[in-house]
Design an enzyme around this catalytic site. Sequence first.
Site, short mmCIF file in Angstrom:
data_model
loop_
_atom_site.label_atom_id
_atom_site.label_comp_id
_atom_site.label_asym_id
_atom_site.label_seq_id
_atom_site.Cartn_x
_atom_site.Cartn_y
_atom_site.Cartn_z
N HIS A 147 48.03 -58.82 28.25
CA HIS A 147 46.83 -58.82 29.08
C HIS A 147 45.67 -59.50 28.32
CE1 HIS A 147 43.89 -56.95 31.96
NE2 HIS A 147 43.11 -57.04 30.90
N GLU A 148 45.50 -59.11 27.06
CA GLU A 148 44.41 -59.68 26.25
C GLU A 148 44.60 -61.17 26.03
OE1 GLU A 148 41.72 -58.00 25.60
OE2 GLU A 148 42.67 -56.29 26.57
N HIS A 151 43.57 -63.23 29.02
CA HIS A 151 42.13 -63.50 29.13
C HIS A 151 41.78 -64.76 28.35
CE1 HIS A 151 40.42 -60.18 31.35
NE2 HIS A 151 40.92 -59.25 30.55
N GLU A 210 40.13 -59.39 35.58
CA GLU A 210 41.09 -58.33 35.30
C GLU A 210 42.41 -58.56 36.05
OE1 GLU A 210 41.04 -55.93 32.90
OE2 GLU A 210 39.44 -57.32 32.43
ZN ZN Z 1 41.07 -57.23 30.81
#
Ligand code: ZN
Length: 281
Positions: A147-148, A151, A210
């Site tokens: 997830h990171e 980004h 997100e």
């Molecule tokens: Zn996030």
Amino acid sequence: MTVGLTINPIHMNSRGVLIRVVPIGIALLVVFFQFFSAEKFTNPAGRSARLGLSTEEEKKLGFQSYVEVLKQNEEVKSGPEYELVRRVAGRLAQATGDDGKGFEWAVSLVRSPQVNAFCLPGGKIVVYTGILPVAKTEAGLAAVMGHEMAHATARHGSERLFKQKATQTVMTGVQFSVGDMDYGQQQAIMGALGAGAQYGVLMPFGRDHETEADTLGLLYMARAGYDPREAIAFWQRMEEKAGRGAPPELLSTHPSHGTRVGNLKQLLPKALEEYQKALPR
Ligand SMILES: [Zn+2]
């Protein structure tokens, strides 16, 4: 002369209007210029965005922040947890494929009770030991790290910076426009606009980011050979932890909106396909 007399009040009026409108007009012109001179980027999630930083600037600033964070924290440089974090980062970095082209991935584990992890623009990852018990398994750790990293590959930080710059320009224009009002009135207008910008421009933007990071991160972990179902379990553990009155640091920068788990479930069939492909035969 009579014409002049009748026009005069209107003239005064329009001057007053001009004082209000000109600074805002100039600000919008600057935003217009900022918009068209900014780098346009179609992110790996397929959305087109304007960016506030070039890839080189991202790398440079990302690296500076990385050094700063490591200076302020105790790094864990050996042991099973260190090996685990390095292994997950390595497998995920490979799984980012073209999305991570040009990235100089690196990961550090720091000793801290904070339930946190992030990836800086350009690919430098920091994992806090405090998140390991919540990650629970290697696949759980891959869920949050994927997830990171998403980004970063989607260049969300740079996009956010662009929006902040544009918002700041408009706010400065308004500030000039209301410069002759009394202080209380000025504060009221700027406060309302600031809140408007926060909720109308910057917040929904966070929600987009997100969802994109969830989508991409799930694919990265699956392609790296980690069971994507673990992502759902991980975010559920995070939410439980938040519900028990100890909100993890990670959630303050990654607002949950209550729709995350639902989204992930929808994305699961595609991620499971990728996972099957990635499994050794
Ligand atoms: Zn996030």
